[in-house]
Motif scaffolding. Structure first.
Motif, PDB file in Angstrom:
ATOM      1  N   THR A   1     -38.918  13.074  34.105  1.00  0.00           N
ATOM      2  CA  THR A   1     -38.803  12.106  35.188  1.00  0.00           C
ATOM      3  C   THR A   1     -38.768  10.710  34.579  1.00  0.00           C
ATOM      4  O   THR A   1     -39.416  10.443  33.572  1.00  0.00           O
TER       5      THR A   1
ATOM      6  N   ASN B   1     -38.991   6.575  35.683  1.00  0.00           N
ATOM      7  CA  ASN B   1     -39.279   5.571  36.701  1.00  0.00           C
ATOM      8  C   ASN B   1     -39.337   4.215  36.008  1.00  0.00           C
ATOM      9  O   ASN B   1     -40.294   3.892  35.310  1.00  0.00           O
TER      10      ASN B   1
ATOM     11  N   ASP C   1     -33.335   5.950  34.963  1.00  0.00           N
ATOM     12  CA  ASP C   1     -33.611   5.172  36.167  1.00  0.00           C
ATOM     13  C   ASP C   1     -33.265   3.718  35.853  1.00  0.00           C
ATOM     14  O   ASP C   1     -33.360   3.274  34.705  1.00  0.00           O
TER      15      ASP C   1
END
Length: 537
Positions: free
Chosen positions: A285, A287, A355
């Motif tokens: 992930t 971010n 991101d």
């Protein structure tokens, strides 16, 4: 006088017994003897020997004779053989205590129907309950144990039979009734239980195909049931090592539910070792944090720490450490304002995700970068065009701090200021650039009424040579008319610019003395006297 010396005996259904009678040596031969056989059906008496002469037989005064005993003549059970009477060579008869001894022969019946070892058995697993049926003749029976097997109790009709491995076993059940023994066999096929394991070495990146490997044991073909995520799957195969391929999204756990073999034997599973496997999702992930605005030319970034993988910053500018989630970032040189899209990429093995973050930088203005214009004095005016310097960047805004006035366009450095009253109007020109501290300058606009001058000295000395009505040049459609004391017009001009030198209309110098004038224009009219005096002492 005579004694039976034959030992006891047992027979199944029938048998031959040798009866021996020993006669006393003190008695005269020849001997005769009778025996009786007592049984459940009565007593049978018969002659056993006649005219026995021990000396001629040389057998130690003992006579032997074999008798056949069977269930046709006698009842099952004990047969007691005794000497009924004996007679010696003198004709003397002996009975009772003079003849002794006995022999007991037991005649047993062979176990019969419903004797059986039971029906052949074929079952799953490695155990089966046997089911023999004995005959009614006795309660003595047993099962014969085999190597690699065990019985819960070998001396009952229905023990639990267990084998170390699957296969077909021939078991013998035997019932004993005294000297009688009978056996029967039963075939027991133990198919065992099928077994299965699953495993996987597959990894996916968000989504992808995963291989699930199974290992099957037992008798195929097999039917396999399993679950994965919220789904279930099944397949039938004859392969001991089949592979199933699934297209998955995200980390997915597989679990065996059951396996059934060709014999319809089934094994169920609930989280046993080797029956669970997980396809790992390598997708990390990323971010980068929220979009930001900053005043200045650097920013400390604040990406989230990735649970797995390694993060890297990229974008137009320079990073203090592009692998640091809190790296310092400076954009390429800019003026005023610039937006930079920065990318935080997290890689885990061959799997990556990004991101994006937009950082808007604003340059701080200095006080010297702006100007609100010069303080201004107006005469008899209700409007004015402001004169701020357009800012190099950012947005300027006019604000009335004190006094009167209405600004037409608040963000226009050259905005028109209207509805002015007499007195001072204080304005502020504030320039803001994003989040930076605003800078500002103030300017004063003062409005006065026209003054009424009453004299001047146009003598060419450079002092007070012109008839000046302060602010006259700002009066629209103005007009100056000068009269002598007789009321005649000596000078008249439109759009007066404070440039009259005390001359007639034709340029001829007017004499010193008293005159009258009228100055008029939009919103104003002045009537007063005027003294022209050229000689000044």
């Amino acid at each position: 006088m005579a004694e039976i010396i034959t030992p006891d005996a047992e027979f199944c259904e029938s048998g031959e017994v040798t009866i021996q009678i020993k006669f006393g040596e003190d008695f005269d031969p020849q001997f005769d003897a009778w025996i009786s056989i007592s049984h459940a059906g009565g007593t049978n008496t018969s002659s056993f020997v006649e005219n026995y002469d021990p000396s001629s037989n040389d057998n130690n005064y003992t006579y032997s004779r074999t008798l056949l005993l069977d269930n046709l003549t006698y009842s099952y059970g004990e047969l007691i053989i005794r000497i009924d009477k004996a007679i010696d060579g003198n004709g003397t008869e002996y009975t009772g205590q003079d003849v002794g001894g006995s022999t007991t022969v037991t005649l047993f019946k062979t176990p019969s129907s419903p004797f059986t070892a039971g029906d052949d058995i074929a079952t799953c697993g490695l155990s089966a309950t046997l089911n023999a049926t004995p005959g009614t003749e006795s309660n003595s029976y047993n099962w014969e144990a085999l190597a690699g097997t065990s019985l819960s109790d070998a001396n009952i009709t229905n023990p639990l039979f267990t084998a170390d491995e699957d296969g077909t076993y021939e078991l013998t059940f035997t019932q004993t009734n005294g000297a009688c023994r009978v056996s029967d066999q039963v075939s027991v096929a133990l198919w065992g239980q099928p077994s299965a394991t699953l495993s996987t070495g597959s990894e996916i990146c968000g989504t992808g195909d995963a291989e699930i490997d199974f290992e099957l044991q037992g008798y195929g073909p097999w039917e396999v049931h399993y679950s994965y995520g919220t789904e279930t799957g099944q397949f039938t195969t004859s392969d001991n090592n089949p592979t199933q391929i699934h297209t998955l999204t995200g980390e997915t756990s597989f679990q065996l539910l059951s396996v059934t073999d060709v014999n319809d034997c089934s094994t169920s599973y609930t989280n046993e070792p080797g029956t669970m496997a997980t396809v790992v999702d390598l997708l990390p992930t990323a971010n980068a944090g929220n979009d930001r605005e900053v005043c200045g030319k650097e920013v400390t970034l604040s990406a989230a720490e990735p649970p797995i993988g390694t993060g890297t910053w990229s974008g137009g500018g320079s990073f203090g450490n592009n692998n640091d989630k809190n790296s310092l970032f400076e954009p390429d040189p800019f003026t005023g304002e610039v937006s930079k899209t920065l990318t935080w990429t997290v890689e885990n093995k061959d799997c990556a995700v990004s991101d994006h973050l937009v950082v808007t930088f604003f340059e701080q203005l200095a006080d010297g970068d702006i100007s609100a214009g010069e303080d201004t004095l107006l005469y008899q005016q209700a409007s004015y065009i402001l004169d701020a310097t357009p800012p190099p960047f950012g947005v300027g805004t006019w604000t009335v701090i004190a006094g009167s006035g209405l600004i037409s366009q608040l963000n226009d450095p050259k905005a028109e200021l209207t509805q002015l009253d007499f007195g001072q109007t204080l304005l502020r020109w504030t320039v803001t650039n994003g989040l930076c501290e605003p800078v500002w300058q103030e300017v004063g606009i003062t409005v006065q009424g026209l003054q009424n001058p009453t004299g001047f000295s146009p003598n060419g000395d450079g002092k007070n040579d012109l008839f000046i009505i302060p602010g006259a040049e700002f009066i629209e459609n103005n007009q100056l008319i000068v009269f002598n004391q007789q009321g005649s017009v000596v000078y008249k001009t439109a759009n007066y610019q404070n440039n009259w030198k005390g001359t007639k209309q034709n340029g001829e110098v007017l004499p010193e003395g008293y005159y009258y004038y009228v100055f008029s224009g939009k919103g104003v009219e002045i009537k007063d006297y005027l003294i022209i005096k050229r000689s000044i002492r």
